[in-house]
Design an enzyme around this catalytic site. Structure first.
Site, PDB file in Angstrom:
ATOM      1  N   ASN A  12       0.856  -1.192   0.000  1.00 30.37           N
ATOM      2  CA  ASN A  12       0.000   0.000   0.000  1.00 30.37           C
ATOM      3  C   ASN A  12       0.897   1.250   0.000  1.00 30.37           C
ATOM      4  OD1 ASN A  12      -1.419   2.265   1.122  1.00 30.37           O
ATOM      5  ND2 ASN A  12      -3.057   0.882   1.723  1.00 30.37           N
ATOM      6  N   ASP A  14      -0.105   4.473   0.002  1.00 22.77           N
ATOM      7  CA  ASP A  14      -0.802   5.692   0.451  1.00 22.77           C
ATOM      8  C   ASP A  14       0.127   6.669   1.161  1.00 22.77           C
ATOM      9  OD1 ASP A  14      -3.119   4.496  -0.440  1.00 22.77           O
ATOM     10  OD2 ASP A  14      -3.960   4.164   1.558  1.00 22.77           O
ATOM     11  N   HIS A  15       0.974   6.119   2.045  1.00 22.32           N
ATOM     12  CA  HIS A  15       1.723   7.036   2.905  1.00 22.32           C
ATOM     13  C   HIS A  15       2.977   7.601   2.255  1.00 22.32           C
ATOM     14  CE1 HIS A  15      -1.349   6.750   5.735  1.00 22.32           C
ATOM     15  NE2 HIS A  15      -1.226   5.441   5.831  1.00 22.32           N
ATOM     16  N   ARG A  23       4.192  18.575   1.661  1.00 21.49           N
ATOM     17  CA  ARG A  23       4.835  19.728   1.042  1.00 21.49           C
ATOM     18  C   ARG A  23       4.197  20.182  -0.268  1.00 21.49           C
ATOM     19  NH1 ARG A  23      10.187  21.471   2.304  1.00 21.49           N
ATOM     20  NH2 ARG A  23      10.012  21.801   4.527  1.00 21.49           N
ATOM     21  N   HIS A  48      -5.523   3.728  -1.690  1.00 15.27           N
ATOM     22  CA  HIS A  48      -6.858   4.109  -1.212  1.00 15.27           C
ATOM     23  C   HIS A  48      -7.147   5.536  -1.662  1.00 15.27           C
ATOM     24  CE1 HIS A  48      -9.670   4.505   2.580  1.00 15.27           C
ATOM     25  NE2 HIS A  48     -10.284   4.806   1.451  1.00 15.27           N
ATOM     26  N   ARG A  50      -9.247   8.286  -1.118  1.00 13.70           N
ATOM     27  CA  ARG A  50     -10.230   8.715  -0.122  1.00 13.70           C
ATOM     28  C   ARG A  50     -11.049   9.883  -0.661  1.00 13.70           C
ATOM     29  NH1 ARG A  50      -8.965   6.838   5.425  1.00 13.70           N
ATOM     30  NH2 ARG A  50     -10.687   8.194   5.982  1.00 13.70           N
ATOM     31  N   ARG A  54      -6.747  12.872   0.787  1.00  9.21           N
ATOM     32  CA  ARG A  54      -5.682  13.313   1.702  1.00  9.21           C
ATOM     33  C   ARG A  54      -4.327  12.709   1.357  1.00  9.21           C
ATOM     34  NH1 ARG A  54      -7.479  10.308   7.235  1.00  9.21           N
ATOM     35  NH2 ARG A  54      -9.404  11.416   6.790  1.00  9.21           N
ATOM     36  N   HIS A  55      -4.315  11.546   0.677  1.00  7.20           N
ATOM     37  CA  HIS A  55      -3.011  11.013   0.233  1.00  7.20           C
ATOM     38  C   HIS A  55      -3.045  10.732  -1.270  1.00  7.20           C
ATOM     39  CE1 HIS A  55      -5.167   7.416   1.513  1.00  7.20           C
ATOM     40  NE2 HIS A  55      -4.862   7.570   2.789  1.00  7.20           N
ATOM     41  N   GLU A  75      -8.554   0.710  -3.100  1.00  4.33           N
ATOM     42  CA  GLU A  75      -9.427   0.763  -1.920  1.00  4.33           C
ATOM     43  C   GLU A  75     -10.356   1.949  -2.081  1.00  4.33           C
ATOM     44  OE1 GLU A  75      -7.379   0.930   1.763  1.00  4.33           O
ATOM     45  OE2 GLU A  75      -6.286  -0.906   1.386  1.00  4.33           O
ATOM     46  N   THR A 105      -7.066   6.742   9.989  1.00  7.96           N
ATOM     47  CA  THR A 105      -6.940   5.645   9.034  1.00  7.96           C
ATOM     48  C   THR A 105      -8.232   4.867   9.092  1.00  7.96           C
ATOM     49  OG1 THR A 105      -5.620   3.694   8.419  1.00  7.96           O
ATOM     50  CG2 THR A 105      -5.816   4.154  10.769  1.00  7.96           C
ATOM     51  N   THR A 106      -8.345   3.799   8.280  1.00  8.68           N
ATOM     52  CA  THR A 106      -9.597   3.042   8.260  1.00  8.68           C
ATOM     53  C   THR A 106      -9.804   2.369   9.614  1.00  8.68           C
ATOM     54  OG1 THR A 106      -9.084   2.605   5.958  1.00  8.68           O
ATOM     55  CG2 THR A 106     -10.915   1.389   6.893  1.00  8.68           C
ATOM     56  N   GLU A 156     -11.257  -9.176   3.038  1.00  9.31           N
ATOM     57  CA  GLU A 156      -9.980  -8.823   3.660  1.00  9.31           C
ATOM     58  C   GLU A 156     -10.252  -8.658   5.149  1.00  9.31           C
ATOM     59  OE1 GLU A 156      -7.310  -6.214   1.664  1.00  9.31           O
ATOM     60  OE2 GLU A 156      -6.557  -5.388   3.553  1.00  9.31           O
ATOM     61  N   HIS A 199      -3.838  -4.486   7.884  1.00 11.18           N
ATOM     62  CA  HIS A 199      -3.941  -3.335   8.777  1.00 11.18           C
ATOM     63  C   HIS A 199      -3.019  -3.514   9.983  1.00 11.18           C
ATOM     64  CE1 HIS A 199      -5.986   0.526   9.359  1.00 11.18           C
ATOM     65  NE2 HIS A 199      -5.495   0.390  10.574  1.00 11.18           N
ATOM     66  N   GLY A 221       1.034  -1.314   4.445  1.00  7.75           N
ATOM     67  CA  GLY A 221       1.464   0.003   3.998  1.00  7.75           C
ATOM     68  C   GLY A 221       2.271   0.781   5.003  1.00  7.75           C
ATOM     69  N   HIS A 222       1.622   1.229   6.074  1.00  9.66           N
ATOM     70  CA  HIS A 222       2.219   2.210   6.973  1.00  9.66           C
ATOM     71  C   HIS A 222       3.561   1.755   7.532  1.00  9.66           C
ATOM     72  CE1 HIS A 222       2.686   4.469  10.782  1.00  9.66           C
ATOM     73  NE2 HIS A 222       2.253   5.460  10.021  1.00  9.66           N
TER      74      HIS A 222
HETATM   75  N1  PXP Z   1      -6.043  -3.053   4.134  1.00  5.74           N
HETATM   76  C1  PXP Z   1      -6.977  -2.089   4.164  1.00  5.74           C
HETATM   77  C2  PXP Z   1      -8.331  -2.407   3.667  1.00  5.74           C
HETATM   78  C3  PXP Z   1      -6.665  -0.793   4.643  1.00  5.74           C
HETATM   79  O1  PXP Z   1      -7.611   0.159   4.672  1.00  5.74           O
HETATM   80  C4  PXP Z   1      -5.355  -0.528   5.058  1.00  5.74           C
HETATM   81  C5  PXP Z   1      -5.000   0.840   5.543  1.00  5.74           C
HETATM   82  O2  PXP Z   1      -5.088   1.739   4.497  1.00  5.74           O
HETATM   83  C6  PXP Z   1      -4.405  -1.552   4.966  1.00  5.74           C
HETATM   84  C7  PXP Z   1      -4.775  -2.819   4.526  1.00  5.74           C
HETATM   85  C8  PXP Z   1      -2.980  -1.345   5.321  1.00  5.74           C
HETATM   86  O3  PXP Z   1      -2.841  -0.985   6.642  1.00  5.74           O
HETATM   87  P1  PXP Z   1      -1.437  -0.458   7.149  1.00  5.74           P
HETATM   88  O4  PXP Z   1      -1.164   0.824   6.424  1.00  5.74           O
HETATM   89  O5  PXP Z   1      -1.648  -0.283   8.609  1.00  5.74           O
HETATM   90  O6  PXP Z   1      -0.407  -1.506   6.817  1.00  5.74           O
END
Ligand code: PXP
Length: 256
Positions: A12, A14-15, A23, A48, A50, A54-55, A75, A105-106, A156, A199, A221-222
């Site tokens: 993922n 996103d971050h 920035r 994702h 959103r 935001r990302h 997502e 976050t979700t 999931e 997650h 992701g994170h």
């Molecule tokens: N799966 C889903 C459906 C999510 O919403 C997220 C968070 O965006 C993740 C996985 C990944 O979570 P994390 O960023 O904590 O690894």
């Protein structure tokens, strides 16, 4: 039935976009991160889009579809706007998630059991367009049954509660949460659903959960983006890939 193929890693990005957006401008580029992740062993990329952008932005989604060689898992919330974007974009998969503007976050899974009537047409339209539909749900029996009833292809399982207990050093709590995931993963596979999880996963929890052979994909992701600050993005993905392979190898040992 145990699936002993390598477990897939969905990265993922996103971050990466979160850091870029702090920035403005183009750096760091989530599409570059996606390509690096694929080069290092990611099976697919997750992003994702959103409601508040935001990302990940619409342009990121467009570029991911145009530029990456691995499947994209988009997502999205089950809104008219996101449905239209997914139908236009045609990603490999769409994972439907709950979304609140104020959350960081979700938080929590989708209430497939309570909102089945609203979700069913969204699932049907995505599936009719050839998009593999996944529902992000808590590891609860009723959510799995509801996901199967509305004909999602994939569930999931939300691993947040387990990962939080693990991180807090709450061994008893973590055991309870892990057993919930294990039981529900079995039920989901028995009902014909493909099972993913994600997650809050890190190297340790990803290795542990990779031993559950009903689970065929982890989305992470994170932790990966944070860890990449210290070790670099590609080495971090390779370390995660190796951790997941170790977990799966333990399951293979048990099955042998
Ligand atoms: N799966 C889903 C459906 C999510 O919403 C997220 C968070 O965006 C993740 C996985 C990944 O979570 P994390 O960023 O904590 O690894």
């Amino acid at each position: 039935m145990a699936d002993l193929r390598p477990i897939r890693l969905g990265v993922n990005v996103d971050h990466v976009a979160t850091v870029r957006n702090a920035r403005g401008g183009r750096h760091p580029d989530p599409v570059r991160a996606a390509k690096a992740a694929i080069a290092a062993g990611a099976s697919g990329i997750t992003a994702h889009l959103r409601e508040d952008r935001r990302h990940i932005t619409d342009d990121d989604v467009r570029r991911l579809m145009a530029e990456i060689s691995a499947p994209l898992n988009l997502e999205m919330a089950a809104t008219e706007e996101m449905l239209a974007i997914a139908l236009r974009t045609r990603p490999h998969a769409s994972c439907i998630v709950p979304e609140k503007r104020t959350e960081r976050t979700t938080e929590g899974g989708l209430d497939a059991a309570g909102a089945g009537a609203a979700l069913a047409p969204v699932v049907a339209k995505l599936a009719a367009a050839g998009i593999r539909v996944s529902l992000f749900v808590e590891p609860e029996q009723k959510q799995i049954e509801a996901a199967a009833a509305i004909r999602a292809a994939v569930v999931e399982l939300h691993t947040g509660a387990w990962c939080e207990a693990h991180m807090a050093g709450d061994a008893a709590g973590a055991k309870v949460e892990f057993e919930r995931i294990r039981t529900v993963a079995r039920t989901a596979a028995r009902l014909g659903l493909e099972v993913h999880a994600g997650h809050g996963l890190d190297f340790t929890t990803a290795e542990e959960i990779a031993a559950l052979t009903e689970i065929v994909e982890l989305n992470i992701g994170h932790f990966l983006v944070g860890e990449a600050l210290f070790s670099g993005f590609e080495p971090t993905i390779r370390t995660m890939r190796a951790a997941m392979d170790r977990g799966r190898a333990r399951a293979r040992g048990r099955a042998a």
